[in-house]
Design an enzyme around this catalytic site. Structure first.
Site, PDB file in Angstrom:
ATOM      1  N   GLU A   1       0.843  -1.247  -0.161  1.00  0.00           N
ATOM      2  CA  GLU A   1       0.073   0.056  -0.114  1.00  0.00           C
ATOM      3  C   GLU A   1       0.945   0.958   0.143  1.00  0.00           C
ATOM      4  O   GLU A   1       1.271   1.814  -1.045  1.00  0.00           O
ATOM      5  CB  GLU A   1      -0.997   0.026   1.268  1.00  0.00           C
ATOM      6  CG  GLU A   1      -2.233   0.615   1.106  1.00  0.00           C
ATOM      7  CD  GLU A   1      -3.400   0.284   1.710  1.00  0.00           C
ATOM      8  OE1 GLU A   1      -4.395   1.052   1.623  1.00  0.00           O
ATOM      9  OE2 GLU A   1      -3.478  -1.011   2.109  1.00  0.00           O
TER      10      GLU A   1
ATOM     11  N   GLU B   1      -2.640  -0.117  13.359  1.00  0.00           N
ATOM     12  CA  GLU B   1      -3.749   0.418  12.354  1.00  0.00           C
ATOM     13  C   GLU B   1      -5.293   0.162  13.150  1.00  0.00           C
ATOM     14  O   GLU B   1      -6.097   0.948  13.089  1.00  0.00           O
ATOM     15  CB  GLU B   1      -3.562  -0.525  11.055  1.00  0.00           C
ATOM     16  CG  GLU B   1      -4.944  -0.072  10.479  1.00  0.00           C
ATOM     17  CD  GLU B   1      -4.523  -0.779   8.647  1.00  0.00           C
ATOM     18  OE1 GLU B   1      -3.949  -1.846   8.781  1.00  0.00           O
ATOM     19  OE2 GLU B   1      -5.297  -0.361   7.836  1.00  0.00           O
TER      20      GLU B   1
HETATM   21  C1  BGC Z   1      -5.348   2.291   4.561  1.00  0.00           C
HETATM   22  C2  BGC Z   1      -5.825   3.308   5.230  1.00  0.00           C
HETATM   23  C3  BGC Z   1      -6.604   4.232   4.527  1.00  0.00           C
HETATM   24  C4  BGC Z   1      -7.962   3.349   4.313  1.00  0.00           C
HETATM   25  C5  BGC Z   1      -9.104   3.753   3.524  1.00  0.00           C
HETATM   26  C6  BGC Z   1      -6.402   1.529   4.326  1.00  0.00           C
HETATM   27  O1  BGC Z   1      -6.155   0.180   3.306  1.00  0.00           O
HETATM   28  O2  BGC Z   1      -4.320   1.701   5.118  1.00  0.00           O
HETATM   29  O3  BGC Z   1      -4.932   4.116   6.383  1.00  0.00           O
HETATM   30  O4  BGC Z   1      -7.178   5.634   4.960  1.00  0.00           O
HETATM   31  O5  BGC Z   1      -7.555   2.333   3.199  1.00  0.00           O
HETATM   32  O6  BGC Z   1      -9.973   3.763   4.368  1.00  0.00           O
END
Ligand code: BGC
Length: 951
Positions: A508, A809
């Site tokens: 990501e 997270e």
């Molecule tokens: C990310 C987040 C991001 C989100 C959107 C995720 O996969 O890691 O931090 O804001 O997607 O909801």
């Protein structure tokens, strides 16, 4: 009698003498930390660069009444007070930053020298500052005279899982006939590069030239290479990699996008221009062109997400030093430029090595493998120092956690291969290697292929991060809180990596806009992120979508008008507002009105987009964002328990953006815009109240309000969406969307909801940042502290006591009962969004809050808990200098030490007991208590306050 008159006259003369000496006296006010465009002695390409300084003086309540700046084309002229470029003259102003250069036109590649002096509060001039400087880059693309050169190896290393071609090596030799006076390297690439002169790597930067929308702009770096050159033959060499330009990005592979890599172009290319000035003044220019030669070399694979493979047996020994046999090298190919692509100096903070970490623990695993624990989750790579036979492969896999059975946990990396391989050349001595073009988020590595047990010198953790200067320090007498703070700082360090990323480990690592704006204020307290965000705001505005919405992440590569990483990615309420909020935070923290002006039209376009969406209702009603993926947007991402209506949140953000726009409009003198946004904010607030609130001030919970929004993420028809949630009240309070009465009600409701939830938080990304500030502002500091200090799931403390070294997270990224239950989807252990509690720790616990842009005026209002913390020592280095708030509670005795920078004013609130007294430097103050505090306005200096408080 006579003698008395005589005495009087003498006294008068002495007095006049003192007064006149004082009038001509040199003040001790002194400008220090001179910076240009937020940097010390930078290379820039801004035509009217902004200058700044801080002031020091031994005198309390010191201020600047006026300043004078001199700029000259040489240090000598400046030393003689002959400013041939600009003499500002005495300017009556208290400003010490964001001062635009207004002199003669600045020229390409020239260095300019400057100094400044200030007049103090008594109008006495201080001494001139030390001389500082800035250098100009090449102001016109034409001046480069260099071509984009590359060597296409794209057809190599395609396998069913990954396509990871080798790195091209480029080189050239040139004769320099005479002694060199000075030399510069101007360099950039589409992709990533390392550059060598006569065997030495130039500069300390990594991952240059950073990620931008390469169709619109690419940045370059400038290096002083005078010392690297010598008379005779000189060798120039570059290694290229695929990077963000042509490597893998994000989750494209995971979601099976039509395109998974090479989003901007197939082949990495280099552009460089070396300008040599001989001692006799003659110039020689060496550029990238068709005289360069290319080859492939030992870097067999290199990709940011997937890792690097280095075959030392294929080393091109001597390739970057002179007299190398180039016969087997091929001609490079020239690649066309895009006329519209700007070439600009990198405005941000480059990625560099922050520090190195030694292994904390080395664990033997079956099959000759070892796991190395660095004791800290971070972004970077490992450096190997290994021995073995030629052809032996040392394979390093990276992970953030271990499974309970001791295996390296890599499931949460998803498709990021995150593996580096070194193939030994088999020398008798140890071979040292560190990858150049990849990075990983990890605490542990698993190494295989070693024929012996590694020791603490075999692998070294190399920490990489954008070098944003440290601004904050925070220390308390509570070990858990200290560890939490350390974890926040490490998470920021790991994710401020050219752009603000969500996480550094999985496939990501995108500039998610929601994450960026919820955490930005917290980040400001920790580091000077002005230059870093100057760069990213350009990325964000470059990525603004045609309809005016800001995207969910930036940069966002596009294909056929759609996001290329995942075609359904576009915008989302709660995320897209970063375009407004981040500009606003930059303006507030650093009084940067330049950024506001620069993006004003873009921001207005975004506001028009919201206005169209609201269709005259001053609300973003249910289904306003049905076209987005996920429907309605991400909502209060990763919250637990009852789900807050995303449309309600969208409406609150809509009002908030109008408020921020009104404030920014005022700052740049756009009066009619100011009126407009101010009125809009009021109308939205009224509509919000009418639509979402009942007569008692409670936010509605019934489903007819939030409608049947089937398809919205986390919407369940049985449970529906709610307005009566921690997140909703916290945001309404934080964004100041309520009347005083409603505010009080909202504060009560927020407390009720926490009580109902057994004293625990339930907020996600959008709710967590305002939660503690909202409790504090409505008088529930004790609740805020309870949440901060909790160690039970879900809480920050829960992560700490479970061994976290960075912010997770999810609240439940790991639990003893369920382990890593979320790995398959997304489960990062290094994600800063929930770290946004930092804003409260600095702003409320230590109580340092900005009330005028750039901390020209601020308050220090520490909030003192009944239990848990008795000592807080916090400093913040603002653009106006260092602020300190340090407090101690011993029984009922309270002491507060503060430090206020020159040229700023603080309103200090000292907590005290009813009928209690407050002392300043041991002297009793005749001041009245207001709501538990005694407010005292002070200017610069250091002060110790003491008082008696409730135990
Ligand atoms: C990310 C987040 C991001 C989100 C959107 C995720 O996969 O890691 O931090 O804001 O997607 O909801």
């Amino acid at each position: 009698m006579k003698s008395i008159v005589f005495l009087r006259q003498i006294t008068k003369i002495v007095f006049l003498l003192i007064v006149s000496i004082k009038a001509y006296a040199l003040s001790d006010i002194e400008p220090v930390n001179l910076r240009c465009e937020y940097k010390v002695k930078p290379v820039i390409d801004v035509k009217a660069p902004r200058l700044s300084w801080e002031l020091i003086s031994r005198e309390n309540n010191q201020e600047q009444k006026a300043y004078q700046i001199m700029v000259a084309s040489s240090a000598k002229l400046l030393g003689q007070n002959k400013p041939d470029m600009w003499n500002s003259g005495k300017i009556l102003s208290g400003s010490t930053n964001q001062i635009e250069y207004k002199g003669n036109e600045l020229e390409s590649a020239k260095t300019y020298y400057w100094k400044v002096r200030s007049w103090d509060k008594s109008e006495n001039a201080g001494k001139w500052s030390e001389i500082s400087a800035w250098e100009m880059g090449l102001l016109d693309k034409i001046e480069w005279g260099a071509k984009w050169i590359g060597y296409n190896l794209d057809s190599l290393n395609k396998n069913p899982d990954y396509h990871l071609p080798p790195s091209p090596y480029l080189r050239k030799e040139t004769d320099l006939k005479k002694p060199v006076k000075s030399a510069r390297l101007y360099i950039t690439s589409l992709g990533l590069h390392e550059f060598y002169i006569n065997g030495k790597r130039i500069g300390e930067d990594y991952f240059m030239p950073g990620w931008t929308d390469y169709n619109r702009r690419v940045y370059y770096q400038v290096y002083d290479i005078t010392e690297n050159l010598s008379i005779g033959k000189n060798a120039f060499g570059a290694i290229l990699s695929y990077g963000w330009y042509s490597g893998y990005l994000g989750y494209a592979l995971l979601v099976k996008s039509p395109q998974v890599r090479a989003f901007y172009g197939e082949t990495p290319v280099l552009k460089a221009c070396i300008v040599v000035e001989y001692l006799d003044g003659e110039k020689k220019i060496i550029v990238t062109d068709n005289t360069w030669k290319a080859n492939d070399g030992p870097i067999r694979e290199s990709d940011i997400l997937n890792g690097e493979t280095y075959d030392a047996r294929m080393e091109l020994s001597g390739w970057n030093i002179p007299y190398y046999d180039m016969r087997r090298w091929k001609p490079v190919k020239i690649y066309p430029d895009k006329a519209e692509r700007k070439l600009q100096v990198y405005p941000g903070n480059p990625v560099r090595i922050y520090t190195e970490l030694k292994p904390k623990n080395i664990i033997e695993r079956p099959q000759g493998k070892y796991i190395i624990d660095f004791g800290q989750n971070f972004s970077g790579v490992v450096r190997l120092k290994v021995k073995g036979k030629a052809g032996d492969s040392i394979i390093v896999r990276y992970g953030e956690m271990l499974h309970p059975d001791g295996r390296l946990m890599t499931e949460n990396l998803r498709k990021a291969r995150a593996t580096d391989t070194y193939i030994l050349k088999g020398e008798a001595k140890e071979e040292t290697w560190m990858p150049s073009f990849t990075y990983h988020g990890f605490q542990y590595v698993e190494v295989s292929g070693l024929q012996y047990r590694p020791d603490t010198g075999t692998l070294t953790g190399v920490v990489l991060s954008s070098v944003t200067p440290q601004a904050g320090k925070l220390e308390t007498d509570n070990a858990m809180v200290n560890k939490l703070y350390e974890n926040i700082v490490w998470t920021q360090r790991s994710n401020y990596f050219d752009i603000p990323t969500d996480c550094p480990q999985r496939d990501e690592r995108l500039g998610w806009t929601g994450d960026a704006h919820v955490y930005m204020k917290s980040a400001i307290y920790n580091n000077d992120i002005a230059a870093f965000f100057t760069k990213w705001l350009e990325d964000l505005n470059d990525a603004q979508l045609p309809n005016g919405a800001y995207p969910i992440y930036a940069p966002m590569p596009m294909k056929n008008g759609m996001a290329a990483i995942r075609p359904s990615d576009s915008y989302s309420p709660g995320w897209m507002e970063a375009g407004i909020i981040c500009s606003y935070e930059l303006y507030k923290a650093y009084s940067d009105i330049h950024i506001v002006r620069k993006y004003w039209q873009n921001m207005k376009k975004f506001m028009q987009f919201l206005e169209q969406k609201s269709a005259g209702n001053y609300l973003l009603k249910e289904r306003s964002f049905e076209e987005t993926n996920p429907k309605g947007g991400f909502g209060d991402w990763l919250s637990i328990g009852k789900k807050t209506s995303p449309d309600l949140l969208a409406t609150m953000y809509y009002a908030y953006c109008n408020k921020l726009m009104a404030e920014m409009a005022e700052a740049i003198g756009e009066n009619s815009d100011q009126m407009y946004f101010k009125e809009n904010a009021i109308k939205i607030q009224q509509a919000f109240e009418k639509h979402y609130m009942d007569e008692t001030g409670k936010l509605k919970i019934n489903s007819e309000i939030y409608g049947n929004v089937n398809g919205y993420i986390e919407y369940r028809p049985e449970t529906g969406f709610h307005g009566h949630t921690q997140t909703a009240y916290a945001n309404a309070i934080y964004m100041n969307l309520l009347t005083p009465v409603q505010m009080e009600v909202a504060g009560e409701k927020l407390k009720d909801l926490i009580n109902e939830n057994l004293g625990k938080l339930a907020t996600g990304f959008l709710g967590v940042k305002p939660l503690l500030p909202a409790l504090s502002v409505t008088g529930a500091t004790d609740y805020a502290y309870k949440l901060l200090l909790s160690q039970e799931y879900p809480s920050w403390g829960f992560e700490v006591v479970n061994g976290a070294t960075t912010i997770w997270e999810r609240w439940n990224s790991y639990t003893k009962e369920k382990g890593f239950e979320n790995n398959a989807g997304m489960n990062s252990f290094n994600h800063y969004s929930f770290g946004s509690v930092n804003e409260w720790m600095f702003g409320n616990m230590a109580g340092i809050k900005n009330t005028e842009p750039g901390f020209r005026k601020f308050i220090i209002k520490p909030e003192v808990p009944g239990i848990g913390i008795n000592y807080v020592n916090v400093s913040y280095h603002s653009i106006n200098g260092e602020i300190l708030s340090s407090w101690k509670k011993e029984g009922d005795k309270f002491t507060l030490t503060v430090s206020i920078p020159v040229n700023t004013k603080a309103l200090v609130y000292i907590p005290a007991k009813t009928n209690g007294f407050v002392y300043l430097n041991n002297k009793k103050l005749e001041k009245k208590l207001e709501n538990g505090y005694v407010p005292v306005e002070i200017g610069s200096g250091e002060y110790i306050f003491s008082s008696v408080i409730e135990r």
